[in-house]
Scaffold this active site. Structure first.
Site, PDB file in Angstrom:
ATOM      1  N   CYS A 647      19.292 -34.837 -13.225  1.00 39.28           N
ATOM      2  CA  CYS A 647      19.519 -35.745 -12.077  1.00 39.28           C
ATOM      3  C   CYS A 647      21.129 -36.225 -12.202  1.00 39.28           C
ATOM      4  O   CYS A 647      21.629 -36.298 -12.956  1.00 39.28           O
ATOM      5  CB  CYS A 647      18.563 -36.964 -12.085  1.00 39.28           C
ATOM      6  SG  CYS A 647      18.735 -37.932 -13.681  1.00 39.28           S
ATOM      7  N   HIS A 698      15.496 -44.728  -7.438  1.00 36.87           N
ATOM      8  CA  HIS A 698      16.493 -45.716  -7.752  1.00 36.87           C
ATOM      9  C   HIS A 698      16.637 -46.795  -6.600  1.00 36.87           C
ATOM     10  O   HIS A 698      17.421 -47.555  -6.848  1.00 36.87           O
ATOM     11  CB  HIS A 698      17.884 -44.940  -8.155  1.00 36.87           C
ATOM     12  CG  HIS A 698      17.811 -44.193  -9.268  1.00 36.87           C
ATOM     13  ND1 HIS A 698      17.391 -42.920  -9.385  1.00 36.87           N
ATOM     14  CD2 HIS A 698      17.914 -44.600 -10.556  1.00 36.87           C
ATOM     15  CE1 HIS A 698      17.322 -42.430 -10.672  1.00 36.87           C
ATOM     16  NE2 HIS A 698      17.638 -43.416 -11.276  1.00 36.87           N
TER      17      HIS A 698
END
Length: 760
Positions: A647, A698
């Site tokens: 990521c 997030h």
């Protein structure tokens, strides 16, 4: 004023007890107002300035403190606000600032990626057509004056204009970095003039991109930018580089005409010899001799030798001692580690102690004999570390010596494995899964804390974890996910959890460092040879699998990520330490397969992060890092499916290495970049399966099914349905259950709709 003998490039922001983290999260949740948040921030700045001043740092930094990210601060300062945040001009409100970082109901967050080769994430500036750059914040001046009101003279820190432009991204072909640089340089000139008027004598201007391979355009950027900046009335500039070697860019850096130059002599000690060989009357030098990115004491005798060389060539009046980079990447204070093994503790230094080392070394400029006693004590400590029997284990070395080529190879090639797995796993196309963790609720954290404190006995804690695991499995079944996970409620952190069960690691109580925003991690410390004394995850994976007829993934962290996200021993090559970790993970993979786990995910989000800054150093790193992943994973049969996850990284430059990893399935972050990262996989015709994230975890923002469908359709433009998996872009531990339920239910529903449309 004489040139200060001591300097510091930045100090940890969160506070010794993570005060800023809790204030931020209180503000975001609505439990704390803006005034309370800003009060905590002001208290921390004051505390940090006073601590550094008391330690003997002549000019501590200011403007190194941030409520989220220093790059985002420059976005707000320069008015580089993307249109989707509907900013109407003037100072950027906190709501808009945090929306750029975290997203909002009306606008997704800006992209995040790794800050060079660290585990710190920065918010990537976006350069849009028609963007109206303007000086919207006086934060750098305000922070300087705030410290001055306390009687402390600081050196303000600015991210340099060229690094700001190179680290950002034009969003349209009609926007060039040249035009952005031309637009923001007058704003930098104004800031410098304002700092001059406020009384600042020096400004630290960070240009870490000078340690990268620069093309002709970037080199021209530097020449033009600093010709303009040196033409304005401003404080003296300390051009600050770190994380690598200036190498062929040394002459460029010297040509920019700044009064000072900082060199990272921990990562690239050869820079000092390169500079002294030029026999020039160069700028004032800041010598980065204290490792700002690790926890080990400095070899003071070696550092003094470097200081003596610099003084001999340039004179004592031109030398300053400093850490290699900002101490942002270090824990705050070793004095808080009351339970750490005393012997290993004696080998270490955190940010506060590193400041003491800086001041001590500065005393040696007047003569080595001035710190003779301290040098003797330091030498004894370093000798005790090198000779400690706790560091080296013969059985580990024997296993390393036995590694051979067949241990790095799966039994069958991927096309054959795929057919075997299709039969063994019987998954639909567009299978749905998650990346691993589920919400770490307040109840989970309280139970873990109670268990550690001895307030909850082992049986009660295990029963609690079993209940949480079963609840997680039942939710995933009801949501219709195809491949489940056990939720990882027993795990504190994806690296720390494994380090706690491996030999060769120790753990701190307060060794927190910032990863992004309010997210802090407490990296394990690798002090000696690593090996696995017993199985680490088999119990919870097999328990979860016993609860359901669906497939449950075994979840492991890969060797490179464990290495990168730990404080690593510096007495042997990192590649050797990584091999030791890989052998431990290999043993775990083998045990999971033997226990009946048919899908095993070994996360490697840090492989790209560990890439050296210079391309010439890439082949060696990529060879050993990929080999370590293959060493960990190649022990299984063909019918066992190996997943990996990455990521917040740019993959374009390492696609050959990712292909060579030969994972059956790779999941990647793609939602923030709107599937942009898939272009790299498309260009190399990536042969294996891919799960591009369709849900940005997030951000607290829950995407609609339509948004997820759009992303899936975009992915299907470059991938076949047989290649595509559907998943969030990362683990869900930081999210709440309510948003997770809505988001995953929508994700599965969307996948089924797209699946049905493709079958029609």
């Amino acid at each position: 004023m004489a040139f200060p003998k001591t300097g510091n490039l930045g100090f940890p922001r969160m506070g010794a007890h993570r005060e800023l983290k809790f204030a931020l999260e209180g503000f975001w949740s609505g439990k704390q107002d803006e005034a309370s948040l800003l009060s905590v921030a002001r208290q921390l700045r004051t505390e940090h300035w006073k601590l550094q001043h008391a330690a003997g740092i002549t000019t501590p930094p200011s403007n190194d403190f941030s409520l989220y990210d220093h790059v985002l601060d420059m976005v707000a300062t320069l008015g580089a606000i993307p249109k989707r945040y509907a900013h109407q001009g003037g100072p950027v409100p906190l709501a808009t600032y945090f929306a750029m970082a975290r997203g909002s109901a009306n606008a997704p967050a800006m992209e995040m990626t790794k800050w060079f080769d660290t585990n710190y994430h920065y918010v990537v500036p976006e350069f849009e057509p028609g963007m109206k750059y303007a000086l919207l914040s006086a934060k750098v001046v305000d922070d300087y004056l705030e410290a001055k009101s306390l009687g402390i003279e600081t050196r303000p820190v600015l991210l340099g204009p060229v690094s700001f432009v190179l680290l950002g991204k034009p969003t349209d072909n009609n926007v060039t970095r040249t035009s952005v640089l031309e637009a923001i340089l007058p704003l930098y000139s104004t800031l410098l003039s304002q700092l001059q008027a406020a009384g600042a004598e020096w400004v630290q201007i960070d240009e870490p991109c000078l340690c990268l391979d620069l093309n002709d355009e970037a080199r021209l950027f530097y020449q033009k930018a600093y010709a303009i900046l040196r033409g304005v009335v401003s404080p003296k500039l300390m051009l600050t580089t770190y994380f690598g070697d200036l190498a062929e860019n040394l002459d460029l850096a010297l040509s920019l005409g700044t009064e000072g130059l900082h060199l990272d002599l921990v990562r690239a000690p050869q820079q000092l010899e390169a500079l002294t060989s030029k026999e020039i009357n160069g700028p004032h030098l800041s010598l980065g001799l204290i490792d700002g990115r690790n926890v080990w004491r400095t070899d003071l005798d070696h550092a003094v030798t470097q200081i003596e060389s610099a003084v001999a060539h340039f004179g004592a009046d031109k030398i300053q001692i400093a850490p290699s980079c900002s101490l942002l990447h270090s824990p705050v204070d070793l004095d808080l580690e009351h339970s750490l093994d005393p012997e290993i503790r004696s080998w270490m230094a955190f940010a506060k102690q590193k400041l003491d080392e800086v001041v001590l070394l500065a005393r040696s400029i007047g003569g080595k004999d001035k710190i003779a006693a301290e040098l003797q004590t330091n030498a004894k400590i370093l000798t005790s570390r090198r000779s400690s029997p706790r560091i080296h284990r013969e059985e580990v070395q024997q296993r390393l010596d036995a590694i051979d080529s067949p241990m790095l190879q799966r039994h069958g090639l991927y096309p054959a494995r795929r057919k075997t797995q299709e039969k063994a796993l019987a998954l639909p196309f567009l299978p749905t899964t998650t990346i691993g963790s589920f919400p770490q609720t307040t109840e989970v954290r309280k139970a873990r804390a109670a268990s550690r404190a001895g307030k909850l006995d082992a049986a009660a804690y295990e029963n609690f974890l079993r209940q949480e695991t079963e609840r997680c499995i039942r939710f995933q079944e009801s949501a219709g996910l195809d491949v489940l996970v056990h939720g990882e409620f027993e795990r504190n952190d994806m690296v720390e959890y494994f380090g706690e069960q491996l030999e060769g690691f120790v753990f701190t109580s307060n060794g927190w460092v910032q990863s992004y925003g309010s997210r802090c991690v407490k990296p394990p410390v690798i002090f000696g040879d690593v090996f696995r004394p017993q199985a680490m995850t088999v119990q919870w994976s097999t328990y979860a699998q016993s609860l359901t007829s669906s497939l449950v993934k075994g979840m492991l962290t890969g060797p490179v990520t464990i290495l990168q996200w730990s404080f690593v021993r510096d007495d042997q090559p990192r590649a050797q330490t990584c091999q030791q970790i890989a052998l431990a993970i290999r043993d775990e993979v083998q045990d999971l397969e033997a226990a009946g786990i048919k899908v095993i995910q070994i996360d490697e989000p840090a492989i790209r992060e560990g890439l050296p800054l210079r391309r010439a150093d890439w082949p060696v790193y990529l060879a050993w890092s990929v080999d370590c992943f293959r060493l960990a994973t190649s022990v299984v049969r063909d019918e066992t499916q190996i997943h990996t996850h990455m990521c917040y990284s740019e993959f374009n430059d390492i696609m050959d290495a990712i292909v060579r990893m030969d994972a059956d399935v790779i999941s990647i972050e793609c939602s923030r970049s709107r599937m942009e990262l898939l272009d790299a996989f498309h260009r190399v015709r990536y042969p294996n399966e891919i799960g591009p994230g369709v849900y940005d975890i997030h951000s607290p923002r829950i995407p609609s099914g339509k948004e997820m469908e759009d992303l899936l359709r975009k992915a299907l433009e470059v991938l076949t349905p047989q290649q595509l998996w559907v998943n969030p872009d990362c683990g869900l531990k930081t999210r709440g259950w309510e948003e997770v339920r809505h988001a995953l239910t929508a994700m599965v529903h969307t996948a089924k709709q797209v699946r049905a449309s493709l079958s029609a």
